[in-house]
Design a protein around this motif. Structure first.
Motif, mmCIF file in Angstrom:
data_model
loop_
_atom_site.group_PDB
_atom_site.id
_atom_site.type_symbol
_atom_site.label_atom_id
_atom_site.label_comp_id
_atom_site.label_asym_id
_atom_site.label_seq_id
_atom_site.Cartn_x
_atom_site.Cartn_y
_atom_site.Cartn_z
ATOM 1 N N ASN A 114 0.849 -1.192 0.000
ATOM 2 C CA ASN A 114 0.000 0.000 0.000
ATOM 3 C C ASN A 114 0.884 1.241 0.000
ATOM 4 O OD1 ASN A 114 -2.991 -0.829 0.434
ATOM 5 N ND2 ASN A 114 -1.879 -2.052 1.928
ATOM 6 N N TYR A 115 0.418 2.267 -0.701
ATOM 7 C CA TYR A 115 1.092 3.566 -0.652
ATOM 8 C C TYR A 115 0.245 4.478 0.215
ATOM 9 C CZ TYR A 115 3.155 8.014 -2.065
ATOM 10 O OH TYR A 115 3.757 9.254 -2.048
ATOM 11 N N HIS A 116 0.689 4.685 1.439
ATOM 12 C CA HIS A 116 -0.039 5.558 2.370
ATOM 13 C C HIS A 116 0.976 6.309 3.230
ATOM 14 C CE1 HIS A 116 0.839 1.811 4.204
ATOM 15 N NE2 HIS A 116 -0.338 1.257 4.045
ATOM 16 N N SER A 228 -6.365 12.694 2.738
ATOM 17 C CA SER A 228 -7.071 11.438 2.994
ATOM 18 C C SER A 228 -6.576 10.341 2.058
ATOM 19 C CB SER A 228 -8.576 11.641 2.826
ATOM 20 O OG SER A 228 -9.290 10.486 3.178
ATOM 21 N N CYS A 229 -6.388 10.687 0.787
ATOM 22 C CA CYS A 229 -5.878 9.709 -0.182
ATOM 23 C C CYS A 229 -4.465 9.264 0.163
ATOM 24 C CB CYS A 229 -5.901 10.302 -1.588
ATOM 25 S SG CYS A 229 -7.550 10.520 -2.296
ATOM 26 N N LEU A 230 -3.674 10.173 0.723
ATOM 27 C CA LEU A 230 -2.297 9.831 1.087
ATOM 28 C C LEU A 230 -2.240 9.043 2.385
ATOM 29 C CD1 LEU A 230 -0.422 13.130 0.154
ATOM 30 C CD2 LEU A 230 -0.495 10.980 -1.130
ATOM 31 N N ALA A 231 -3.361 8.998 3.103
ATOM 32 C CA ALA A 231 -3.440 8.145 4.289
ATOM 33 C C ALA A 231 -3.942 6.760 3.926
ATOM 34 C CB ALA A 231 -4.353 8.769 5.336
ATOM 35 N N VAL A 267 -7.127 13.561 -8.856
ATOM 36 C CA VAL A 267 -6.362 12.953 -7.761
ATOM 37 C C VAL A 267 -6.836 11.518 -7.522
ATOM 38 C CG1 VAL A 267 -5.879 13.052 -5.283
ATOM 39 C CG2 VAL A 267 -5.814 15.134 -6.660
ATOM 40 N N ALA A 268 -8.156 11.309 -7.577
ATOM 41 C CA ALA A 268 -8.706 9.974 -7.349
ATOM 42 C C ALA A 268 -8.169 8.979 -8.370
ATOM 43 C CB ALA A 268 -10.230 10.015 -7.402
ATOM 44 N N VAL A 269 -8.096 9.395 -9.626
ATOM 45 C CA VAL A 269 -7.605 8.505 -10.683
ATOM 46 C C VAL A 269 -6.126 8.189 -10.461
ATOM 47 C CG1 VAL A 269 -7.082 8.348 -13.146
ATOM 48 C CG2 VAL A 269 -9.310 9.199 -12.399
ATOM 49 N N ILE A 270 -5.333 9.202 -10.143
ATOM 50 C CA ILE A 270 -3.897 8.991 -9.933
ATOM 51 C C ILE A 270 -3.657 8.033 -8.766
ATOM 52 C CG2 ILE A 270 -1.732 10.091 -9.273
ATOM 53 C CD1 ILE A 270 -2.614 10.663 -12.134
ATOM 54 N N ILE A 271 -4.322 8.287 -7.642
ATOM 55 C CA ILE A 271 -4.145 7.443 -6.463
ATOM 56 C C ILE A 271 -4.686 6.039 -6.726
ATOM 57 C CG2 ILE A 271 -4.853 7.084 -4.065
ATOM 58 C CD1 ILE A 271 -2.740 9.218 -4.350
#
Length: 689
Positions: A114-116, A228-231, A267-271
């Motif tokens: 996971n990337y978080h 939030s996406c980075l978490a 951002v949603a697509v990239i993450i």
């Protein structure tokens, strides 16, 4: 009553109960067009005073904290399921400094597939400022959970325009529901409570933006969404949830309104692409393992069971295995009814509430929120071996609780205090369930033992040996057996890890431990079998090759042993492993009479590990055998100086001294060998008399 039948009746009860709620809401005349707007939806309830509002929230937070008191018990341990990966063996956390931050945000440094980075950063800060105790990490999780509970309260208060029962119940259930324990008490689920924190901040900011049009609030919503996406990548559906918020507030879907969502979608697509790229390398199972109808059936089953567990949060465990396939490769036929039930749960309320505009809006917002956040974990693509997981409900249940709380608010307004008292009593019943579930997360033994009680492996003896009738949750035996092994409870570990072998559960580390346990029991063939299985799953693991090499040597298969040992040396990167492998190689070649090869290994040992004792013992013993007693005394004296507990070195040193005519030091060396429990060679014993 079987588990499947009970679940079917619970599902039916939910549908029936849902219809009763919907009818009650319709009878409350919530179908007027004017009521379709949230600012008029709470017309029968005046906004509560600030004092009452904060008092209710304080009570909810106190109750929530009380439910999670067991996370601070002195016996609280990290569990051996991801906690070692996230904390104990993660250098980004255990060795965190300010200089670690760039590495944490490097997309190549993902942890546990996971990337978080914000999650890892928060864990690193926890380790640096509070310590490495499991209670410290769980305590931070609880603090974030309490913040989230407060944010849920404020969010629903704004969405419902002051319905105190609605926001109070939503927040209370969010805070104390047993299904949320996994996300809080499990240290590794810091990502759940952290991404939810930023996600709720984003929603609150967006609701504020919709209410007063301040662009700064839209910018804050976007920044919180990125955080939030980075978490945790599970935050990506928020970009679509914003559309549901627009619907709730009756905003027209103009190009400007839709354009607001483009940065969120980008951002949603990239993450999302990054998450799929990382997880596809490790976590996503073979797509052909299940047929598409089976996948749809299981996904629908999971969808339904998440709703069942809201009403009946019993038999909660950390691992829910997929049901075993029948002999023909099919699943039980009743699973194929699940898509129809799920479809009815999604569509029937909309049909029944076609004239109740507000009630229908509540359902669409709440169910839409639930679906958008849960659809990614419904196992259409099988990720792991669990059909569902409690932690997957942490954010989706906000939508579910919103529907139920808004319905309860309307029913309480209609039926008054008796119903309010009943709602309070039902809610209070969650407290002991949650408290007990938190206690389950005290450590690996309690955690995995509960899974085993609910999903045991069933075996049967037959003419061909042990056969597996039902695998159950084999991973629980692996987890508990590994914990027992780490605690030196070897008999218990052996019994659990044998289940791993019977069920052929993948995991090289499990078979390595089992091989060592077989070896302890003198079962060399069992050890070889387990270590060979481990080697097939991890061909270049130096520990596996080293232990299998030793086992092969004990079985007299020295050629194969040397191949494994040389492979272990080539694969080993740490000094400790390299040293012990070279020692065995030197001893094995010496034992085979290959003195030149043995001397070569001893020379490598001396060069790479100057303090090593074994190389001196072997070369000293060679000197003793060829009659060079002076050299033997020198080398064997160096050997015992480096390892004073080696009986053979002392015994051979005594013989070398005696051959050299030095009786006094010979007696001293022989005496030391006896003190260590060794037995002298008869020839040496006789000469020293």
């Amino acid at each position: 009553m079987s588990e499947q039948v009970r679940q079917f009746f619970l599902t039916s009860a939910i549908l029936a109960g849902g219809r009763f709620v919907l009818i009650a809401m319709k009878k409350k005349h919530l179908h007027t067009a004017a009521a379709s707007r949230p600012d008029k939806a709470a017309g029968h309830v005046s906004p509560s005073s600030a004092r009452t509002l904060w008092s209710v929230l304080a009570v909810i937070l106190v109750i929530t904290a009380a439910c999670y008191v067991p996370v601070f018990d002195s016996g609280k341990e990290f569990v051996n399921w991801d906690d070692d990966v996230y904390v104990e063996r993660c250098s980004l956390v255990s060795s965190f400094t300010i200089d670690s931050i760039p590495a944490i945000f490097d997309t190549d440094n993902h942890v546990a597939s996971n990337y978080h980075p914000l999650t890892i950063l928060s864990m690193g800060l926890t380790h640096a400022f509070i310590g490495s105790d499991a209670r410290a990490f769980a305590g931070v999780n609880l603090l974030l959970h309490m913040f989230n509970t407060a944010l849920v309260f404020l969010l629903v208060y704004r969405l419902s325009r002051g319905r105190l029962w609605a926001c109070g119940l939503t927040a209370l259930w969010f805070g104390i529901h047993p299904m949320h324990v996994e996300s809080v008490a499990w240290v590794s689920q810091r990502k759940d409570v952290l991404y939810a924190f930023f996600l709720l901040l984003s929603l609150l900011a967006y609701v504020r933006y919709v209410s007063d049009g301040r662009s700064a609030m839209l910018g804050l919503a976007f920044l919180a969404f990125v955080a939030s996406c980075l978490a945790k990548a599970m935050a990506v559906p928020l970009a679509l949830v914003l559309v549901l918020i627009d619907y709730w507030y009756g905003r027209r879907f103009t190009p400007r309104v839709l354009a607001e969502k483009l940065p969120f979608l980008f951002v949603a697509v990239i993450i999302g692409l990054l998450a799929v790229s990382i997880q596809s390398k490790v976590a996503i199972a073979d797509f052909d393992a299940l047929t598409m109808p089976q996948r749809v059936a299981f996904a629908s089953y999971g969808f339904i069971m998440y709703w069942v567990k809201i009403i009946a949060p019993f038999d909660l465990v950390t691992f829910y295995p997929y049901p075993a396939l029948q002999a023909n490769g099919e699943i039980a036929s009743w699973y194929f009814l699940m898509p129809l039930v799920a479809l009815a749960m999604l569509t029937m309320p909309i049909v029944l509430l076609r004239r109740a505009v507000l009630a229908r809006s509540v359902f669409i917002l709440g169910m839409g929120f639930f679906v958008l956040f849960v659809v990614l974990v419904l196992q259409f693509l099988q990720v792991g071996d669990a059909i569902m997981a409690d932690r997957y409900t942490y954010v989706p249940y906000i939508g579910s609780f919103f529907i139920l709380a808004m319905a309860a608010d309307s029913l309480i307004a209609r039926f008054g205090k008796p119903l309010a008292g009943g709602v309070v009593l039902v809610s209070a019943a969650l407290v002991p369930l949650t408290y007990s579930q938190v206690s389950t997360w005290a450590g690996p033994e309690s955690l995995w033992s509960k899974v085993i009680r609910h999903h045991p492996c069933r075996l049967a003896s037959g003419p061909t040996g042990i056969r597996v009738i039902d695998k159950g949750a084999a991973i629980a035996y692996a987890g508990r057996g590994s914990y027992y092994f780490a605690k030196a409870r070897y008999d218990e570990a052996f019994e659990d890890l044998k289940i791993v072998e019977y069920t052929a559960l993948p995991g090289a580390a499990y078979y390595l431990r089992l091989g060592l346990l077989y070896g302890q029991r003198g079962d060399k063939q069992g050890a070889l079998r387990a270590l060979t299985t481990a080697n097939l799953q991890a061909p270049n693991d130096p520990q596996i090759l080293y232990n299998r090499g030793i086992t092969l040597a004990m079985l007299g298969k020295t050629d194969a042993a040397l191949v494994d040992l040389q492979g272990a040396l080539a694969a080993a990167s740490d000094a400790e492993t390299r040293e012990k492998v070279m020692v065995v190689l030197a001893r094995e070649t010496f034992g085979r009479g290959e003195n030149a090869a043995a001397i070569s290994w001893c020379d490598r040992l001396n060069a790479e590990f100057p303090s090593n004792a074994a190389s001196r013992f072997i070369t000293g013993t060679m000197a003793l055998m060829r009659g060079d007693n002076i050299t033997a005394v020198r080398l064997l004296t160096e050997s015992v100086r480096r390892d004073s507990s080696d009986v053979l070195s002392w015994s051979n040193l005594a013989m070398a001294h005696l051959n050299a005519g030095d009786v006094v030091p010979a007696r001293q060396a022989a005496s030391r060998a006896k003190e260590l429990g060794g037995r002298l060679q008869p020839q040496l014993e006789q000469r020293l008399r």
